[in-house]
Design a protein around this motif. Structure first.
Motif, PDB file in Angstrom:
ATOM      1  N   GLN A   1      -5.778   3.683   7.564  1.00 48.14           N
ATOM      2  CA  GLN A   1      -5.835   4.895   8.380  1.00 48.14           C
ATOM      3  C   GLN A   1      -5.144   6.067   7.672  1.00 48.14           C
ATOM      4  OE1 GLN A   1      -3.876   3.009  11.683  1.00 48.14           O
ATOM      5  NE2 GLN A   1      -5.739   3.000  12.906  1.00 48.14           N
ATOM      6  N   LEU A   2      -4.799   5.866   6.386  1.00 50.44           N
ATOM      7  CA  LEU A   2      -4.070   6.900   5.663  1.00 50.44           C
ATOM      8  C   LEU A   2      -4.961   7.563   4.620  1.00 50.44           C
ATOM      9  CD1 LEU A   2      -0.692   5.094   4.878  1.00 50.44           C
ATOM     10  CD2 LEU A   2      -1.239   6.537   6.823  1.00 50.44           C
ATOM     11  N   SER A   3      -4.547   8.737   4.161  1.00 53.39           N
ATOM     12  CA  SER A   3      -5.251   9.384   3.060  1.00 53.39           C
ATOM     13  C   SER A   3      -4.800   8.754   1.745  1.00 53.39           C
ATOM     14  CB  SER A   3      -4.942  10.873   3.053  1.00 53.39           C
ATOM     15  OG  SER A   3      -3.625  11.075   2.571  1.00 53.39           O
ATOM     16  N   GLY A   4      -5.508   9.087   0.675  1.00 52.10           N
ATOM     17  CA  GLY A   4      -5.177   8.517  -0.631  1.00 52.10           C
ATOM     18  C   GLY A   4      -3.741   8.793  -1.048  1.00 52.10           C
ATOM     19  N   GLY A   5      -3.291  10.012  -0.807  1.00 51.95           N
ATOM     20  CA  GLY A   5      -1.939  10.368  -1.207  1.00 51.95           C
ATOM     21  C   GLY A   5      -0.888   9.652  -0.379  1.00 51.95           C
ATOM     22  N   GLN A   6      -1.163   9.520   0.926  1.00 48.97           N
ATOM     23  CA  GLN A   6      -0.210   8.804   1.799  1.00 48.97           C
ATOM     24  C   GLN A   6      -0.120   7.336   1.404  1.00 48.97           C
ATOM     25  OE1 GLN A   6      -2.190   9.847   5.392  1.00 48.97           O
ATOM     26  NE2 GLN A   6      -0.853  11.590   5.845  1.00 48.97           N
ATOM     27  N   ARG A   7      -1.286   6.762   1.041  1.00 45.97           N
ATOM     28  CA  ARG A   7      -1.287   5.357   0.633  1.00 45.97           C
ATOM     29  C   ARG A   7      -0.487   5.181  -0.656  1.00 45.97           C
ATOM     30  NH1 ARG A   7      -7.132   3.671   0.298  1.00 45.97           N
ATOM     31  NH2 ARG A   7      -7.221   5.158   1.996  1.00 45.97           N
ATOM     32  N   GLN A   8      -0.664   6.121  -1.589  1.00 47.44           N
ATOM     33  CA  GLN A   8       0.084   6.060  -2.845  1.00 47.44           C
ATOM     34  C   GLN A   8       1.588   6.137  -2.561  1.00 47.44           C
ATOM     35  OE1 GLN A   8      -0.674   5.407  -5.817  1.00 47.44           O
ATOM     36  NE2 GLN A   8       0.701   6.442  -7.239  1.00 47.44           N
ATOM     37  N   ARG A   9       1.980   7.000  -1.612  1.00 43.50           N
ATOM     38  CA  ARG A   9       3.402   7.101  -1.274  1.00 43.50           C
ATOM     39  C   ARG A   9       3.907   5.817  -0.633  1.00 43.50           C
ATOM     40  NH1 ARG A   9       2.232  12.130   1.877  1.00 43.50           N
ATOM     41  NH2 ARG A   9       4.026  11.621   3.174  1.00 43.50           N
ATOM     42  N   ALA A  10       3.051   5.170   0.169  1.00 41.17           N
ATOM     43  CA  ALA A  10       3.459   3.899   0.788  1.00 41.17           C
ATOM     44  C   ALA A  10       3.717   2.848  -0.288  1.00 41.17           C
ATOM     45  CB  ALA A  10       2.381   3.421   1.757  1.00 41.17           C
ATOM     46  N   LEU A  11       2.842   2.809  -1.293  1.00 46.73           N
ATOM     47  CA  LEU A  11       3.029   1.835  -2.375  1.00 46.73           C
ATOM     48  C   LEU A  11       4.307   2.130  -3.160  1.00 46.73           C
ATOM     49  CD1 LEU A  11      -0.684   1.625  -3.519  1.00 46.73           C
ATOM     50  CD2 LEU A  11       0.686  -0.301  -2.728  1.00 46.73           C
ATOM     51  N   ILE A  12       4.545   3.405  -3.428  1.00 48.42           N
ATOM     52  CA  ILE A  12       5.765   3.772  -4.158  1.00 48.42           C
ATOM     53  C   ILE A  12       6.995   3.412  -3.315  1.00 48.42           C
ATOM     54  CG2 ILE A  12       7.100   5.703  -5.111  1.00 48.42           C
ATOM     55  CD1 ILE A  12       4.388   7.036  -5.769  1.00 48.42           C
ATOM     56  N   ALA A  13       6.908   3.652  -2.000  1.00 56.52           N
ATOM     57  CA  ALA A  13       8.034   3.311  -1.122  1.00 56.52           C
ATOM     58  C   ALA A  13       8.328   1.816  -1.186  1.00 56.52           C
ATOM     59  CB  ALA A  13       7.721   3.726   0.308  1.00 56.52           C
ATOM     60  N   MET A  14       7.281   0.997  -1.256  1.00 58.13           N
ATOM     61  CA  MET A  14       7.481  -0.446  -1.370  1.00 58.13           C
ATOM     62  C   MET A  14       8.231  -0.787  -2.664  1.00 58.13           C
ATOM     63  SD  MET A  14       4.608  -3.351  -1.830  1.00 58.13           S
ATOM     64  CE  MET A  14       5.046  -4.529  -3.064  1.00 58.13           C
ATOM     65  N   ILE A  15       7.831  -0.114  -3.760  1.00 60.88           N
ATOM     66  CA  ILE A  15       8.474  -0.362  -5.055  1.00 60.88           C
ATOM     67  C   ILE A  15       9.946   0.068  -5.006  1.00 60.88           C
ATOM     68  CG2 ILE A  15       8.457   0.331  -7.506  1.00 60.88           C
ATOM     69  CD1 ILE A  15       6.178  -1.568  -6.657  1.00 60.88           C
ATOM     70  N   LEU A  16      10.206   1.221  -4.380  1.00 61.06           N
ATOM     71  CA  LEU A  16      11.595   1.688  -4.287  1.00 61.06           C
ATOM     72  C   LEU A  16      12.415   0.765  -3.395  1.00 61.06           C
ATOM     73  CD1 LEU A  16      11.115   5.562  -4.016  1.00 61.06           C
ATOM     74  CD2 LEU A  16      11.532   4.171  -6.048  1.00 61.06           C
ATOM     75  N   CYS A  17      11.754   0.222  -2.358  1.00 62.04           N
ATOM     76  CA  CYS A  17      12.423  -0.684  -1.424  1.00 62.04           C
ATOM     77  C   CYS A  17      12.852  -1.976  -2.127  1.00 62.04           C
ATOM     78  CB  CYS A  17      11.474  -0.992  -0.272  1.00 62.04           C
ATOM     79  SG  CYS A  17      12.263  -1.728   1.128  1.00 62.04           S
ATOM     80  N   GLN A  18      12.161  -2.275  -3.212  1.00 58.44           N
ATOM     81  CA  GLN A  18      12.521  -3.471  -3.990  1.00 58.44           C
ATOM     82  C   GLN A  18      13.901  -3.284  -4.630  1.00 58.44           C
ATOM     83  OE1 GLN A  18       8.985  -4.639  -6.187  1.00 58.44           O
ATOM     84  NE2 GLN A  18      10.091  -6.251  -7.284  1.00 58.44           N
ATOM     85  N   ASP A  19      14.325  -2.015  -4.748  1.00 60.63           N
ATOM     86  CA  ASP A  19      15.681  -1.680  -5.151  1.00 60.63           C
ATOM     87  C   ASP A  19      16.110  -2.381  -6.443  1.00 60.63           C
ATOM     88  OD1 ASP A  19      18.016  -0.315  -4.937  1.00 60.63           O
ATOM     89  OD2 ASP A  19      18.968  -1.733  -3.572  1.00 60.63           O
ATOM     90  N   THR A  20      15.288  -2.217  -7.484  1.00 55.98           N
ATOM     91  CA  THR A  20      15.588  -2.837  -8.775  1.00 55.98           C
ATOM     92  C   THR A  20      16.198  -1.798  -9.708  1.00 55.98           C
ATOM     93  OG1 THR A  20      13.335  -2.293  -9.443  1.00 55.98           O
ATOM     94  CG2 THR A  20      13.737  -4.515  -8.625  1.00 55.98           C
ATOM     95  N   ASP A  21      16.871  -2.278 -10.754  1.00 54.07           N
ATOM     96  CA  ASP A  21      17.467  -1.337 -11.719  1.00 54.07           C
ATOM     97  C   ASP A  21      16.392  -0.666 -12.567  1.00 54.07           C
ATOM     98  OD1 ASP A  21      19.995  -1.622 -10.898  1.00 54.07           O
ATOM     99  OD2 ASP A  21      20.603  -3.099 -12.403  1.00 54.07           O
ATOM    100  N   TYR A  22      15.295  -1.368 -12.800  1.00 48.28           N
ATOM    101  CA  TYR A  22      14.221  -0.803 -13.624  1.00 48.28           C
ATOM    102  C   TYR A  22      13.001  -0.574 -12.742  1.00 48.28           C
ATOM    103  CZ  TYR A  22      17.203  -1.989 -17.505  1.00 48.28           C
ATOM    104  OH  TYR A  22      18.268  -2.046 -18.356  1.00 48.28           O
ATOM    105  N   ILE A  23      12.463   0.633 -12.793  1.00 45.25           N
ATOM    106  CA  ILE A  23      11.332   1.005 -11.934  1.00 45.25           C
ATOM    107  C   ILE A  23      10.205   1.497 -12.840  1.00 45.25           C
ATOM    108  CG2 ILE A  23      10.582   2.498 -10.045  1.00 45.25           C
ATOM    109  CD1 ILE A  23      13.674   2.829  -9.459  1.00 45.25           C
ATOM    110  N   LEU A  24       9.133   0.717 -12.948  1.00 44.28           N
ATOM    111  CA  LEU A  24       8.033   1.060 -13.845  1.00 44.28           C
ATOM    112  C   LEU A  24       6.857   1.570 -13.017  1.00 44.28           C
ATOM    113  CD1 LEU A  24       8.152  -2.233 -15.973  1.00 44.28           C
ATOM    114  CD2 LEU A  24       9.519  -0.177 -16.272  1.00 44.28           C
ATOM    115  N   LEU A  25       6.424   2.798 -13.275  1.00 44.15           N
ATOM    116  CA  LEU A  25       5.349   3.387 -12.481  1.00 44.15           C
ATOM    117  C   LEU A  25       4.267   3.922 -13.419  1.00 44.15           C
ATOM    118  CD1 LEU A  25       7.603   5.438 -10.029  1.00 44.15           C
ATOM    119  CD2 LEU A  25       6.515   3.249  -9.542  1.00 44.15           C
ATOM    120  N   ASP A  26       3.035   3.496 -13.174  1.00 46.46           N
ATOM    121  CA  ASP A  26       1.922   3.956 -13.997  1.00 46.46           C
ATOM    122  C   ASP A  26       1.218   5.091 -13.270  1.00 46.46           C
ATOM    123  OD1 ASP A  26      -0.023   4.260 -15.841  1.00 46.46           O
ATOM    124  OD2 ASP A  26      -0.689   2.166 -15.854  1.00 46.46           O
TER     125      ASP A  26
END
Lengths: 251, 324
Positions: free
Chosen positions: A135-160
């Motif tokens: 139910q989200l737009s492409g940009g909102q979905r991308q932010r949700a995925l990034i939020a999941m990665i940030l929530c993982q709270d790791t020292d190294y954050i790799l984003l393509d």
């Protein structure tokens, strides 16, 4: 620190990476830049153990990524690839919550709830937290995925290419968040990025790649040079200093 | 929007409906049993214990576990439109039984069951390997490949059965029905149900598998182990139900899709509902199958197949490309 030591990778007969060696400093934001087909995404996937190299080793924080248990690595590094087709109907909050899986393996504690809310707030997702991803737009979905990665709270954050689908406001916000994580929390974001001016503004360190090899690696100010960038992209590029920041003019 | 799990109303309504359906199922049949008879007629009690109750239990166990299997398979295949009986698992199990019946006619039921499980595992592994090569942006290719592959495996089974004059024998497994269920002949379904309930303990892992291989690796999941575990659950449950009551198509397809529409794909929240809904829908179909030309029966697979395929078509054509 990420230590890349003589990494080779090929698909069939075509060589993607050839004897790549580089070191990416800890606590700094590194941007990987370069023309299409340079091997940037491949290198990122190799660092994140999503694919295996033909030769060479990669160490993240001293852990050989090929030999370290996957669940241990999941608490050290997080990765988001460029294309993510998610067929599941999950709510934003549920997706972001899976970022905690490496830590609590499905037995969420009170701290998890706080971390999830923190990640939702960072990506300005709280108003959509209970919506389904479809139910989200492409940009909102991308932010949700990034939020999941940030929530993982790791020292190294790799984003393509994390800025895919993001508007100006959210692109700038994300880069600020990542820079803050590097400088204030000592985390190490590594981004493949196409808009070199975002790299110029926010990255501390630049890894320039071309034709499956390292073209240049160093502090941003040293890489943002007319001749170096022009040769990297085979395009005339002029660097201007605007308000004390390098800015690349390429059209 | 969708129903919230915190609201108790849907749960209470569902439990009431389930109780009503079970009571109806127990008291439906050729011999007339009423509640009063249970207290003074030992024969009625015997009928209840030997036939009616086992049948109702078999329907509930089969419906619940087939629905869970469908959901797990959809997570493994990352596609909403596959299920074990349309994508080769059920056909593989049937082929396994036919081959073992020819090679070792005297083999015990356990051996036959193991052969069915082994063949189902092979068939499912081939299907999952086939669809890995398909582009992820064209979801309808996956069920099509599944139908072709399932049809292919089923055709081999039919060909062998035809050549050796075993078609009637094969028919028993290909068309599921519960009329043969009696005490002592359905108990393996308890094992199938226990196995599919075990999926609840790895519900998060299956949800993560559904996000794709990269995401699973990123979150540190043992991708291969969870894939194998999922396949094992699917194949064992499918094979057990094929051997015990026969193939009941569309349960694993229709039920998880309804649940997905209502509450999404977070398995930890949706698995109990999928199991319950599967049990109730198959129970309702079995009741219709028993009543539609009373006192005779039509196979439950026919009833569910009619409703199931109609629903599947509706789902295919009504699905918005992307709801915003």
């Amino acid at each position: 620190m990420i230590e890349i030591d003589r990494i080779g990778f090929a698909i069939g007969k075509s060589e993607i990476l050839n004897e790549v060696s580089a070191q990416l400093p800890r606590g700094k934001m590194t941007a990987i830049i370069g023309p299409n087909g340079a091997g940037k995404s491949t290198l990122l996937s190799l660092i994140a153990r999503l694919i295996s190299p033909a030769s060479g080793t990669i160490r993240v924080d001293g852990h050989n990524v090929q030999q370290t248990a996957s669940d241990t690595l999941a608490r050290i590094l997080a990765v988001l690839r460029q294309e993510n087709v998610i067929a599941s109907r999950l709510r934003v909050r549920e997706l972001v919550g899976f970022g905690r899986f490496p830590h609590t393996r499905g037995q969420p504690d009170a701290q998890d709830g706080e971390k999830i809310q923190w990640a939702l707030d960072l990506m300005a997702l709280s108003p959509f937290a209970d919506r389904f991803l479809d139910q989200l737009s492409g940009g909102q979905r991308q932010r949700a995925l990034i939020a999941m990665i940030l929530c993982q709270d790791t020292d190294y954050i790799l984003l393509d290419e994390p800025l895919n689908n993001l508007d100006l406001f959210h692109s700038r916000k994300l880069m600020q968040v990542l820079q803050d994580m590097a400088h204030r929390l000592g985390k190490t974001p590594v981004l493949v990025i196409h808009d070199i001016n975002y790299a110029a503004k926010y990255a501390d360190n630049i890894l320039a790649m071309k034709q499956g090899g390292i073209f240049a690696n160093g502090p941003t100010q040293a890489i943002f040079e007319d001749d170096l960038l022009s040769a990297l992209f085979d395009t005339p590029i002029r660097i201007h200093q605007i308000e004390g920041q390098p800015f690349a003019m390429h059209h | 929007m969708a129903c919230r799990t915190t609201n108790a109303m849907p749960l209470i309504a569902a439990i009431l409906l389930a109780v009503v359906l079970c009571i109806l199922s127990i008291f439906t049949g050729v011999a007339d049993i009423n509640i009063a008879a249970l207290f003074n007629d030992p024969q009625a009690l015997w009928l209840l214990a030997v036939s009616r109750l086992p049948r109702t239990l078999a329907v509930v166990l089969t419906g619940g576990s087939l629905a869970i299997c469908g959901l797990i398979m959809q997570m493994l295949a990352r596609n909403k439109f596959v299920e074990p009986t349309t994508a080769g698992t059920g056909q593989g199990a049937a082929l396994g039984i036919i081959v073992i019946t020819i090679m070792a006619p005297q083999a015990s039921l356990t051996i036959k069951m193991l052969a069915a499980i082994a063949a189902a595992l092979c068939s499912t592994a081939i299907f999952l390997a086939l669809i890995r090569k398909l582009p992820t942006d064209q979801p309808f290719l996956v069920p099509l490949v599944g139908l072709v592959f399932g049809g292919f495996v089923g055709a081999i089974a039919t060909f062998i059965a035809y050549q050796l004059d075993l078609l009637q024998y094969q028919d028993v497994w290909m068309n599921g029905e519960f009329s043969g269920v009696m005490l002592g002949r359905y108990e393996m379904l308890w094992f199938a149900a226990a196995l599919s309930l075990a999926a609840y303990f790895v519900a998060d892992q299956f949800t993560i598998i559904g996000l794709g291989k990269d995401m699973a690796l990123n979150l540190g999941l043992g991708y291969r182990q969870i894939m194998l575990l999922g396949m094992t659950i699917i194949c064992v449950v499918t094979a057990l139900s094929v051997v015990t009551v026969g193939m009941i198509p569309f349960v694993g397809l229709v039920v998880p899709n309804i649940a997905s529409r209502m509450m999404g794909d977070n398995l930890r929240a949706s698995l109990p509902w999928v199991a319950g809904l599967g049990a109730m829908m198959v129970l309702a179909s079995d009741l219709i199958a028993r009543l539609v030309r009373y006192p005779y029966e039509v196979p439950v697979s026919v009833v569910f197949g009619i409703f199931g395929s109609a629903f599947f078509l509706w789902l295919l054509f009504s699905r918005p490309a992307h709801a915003r």
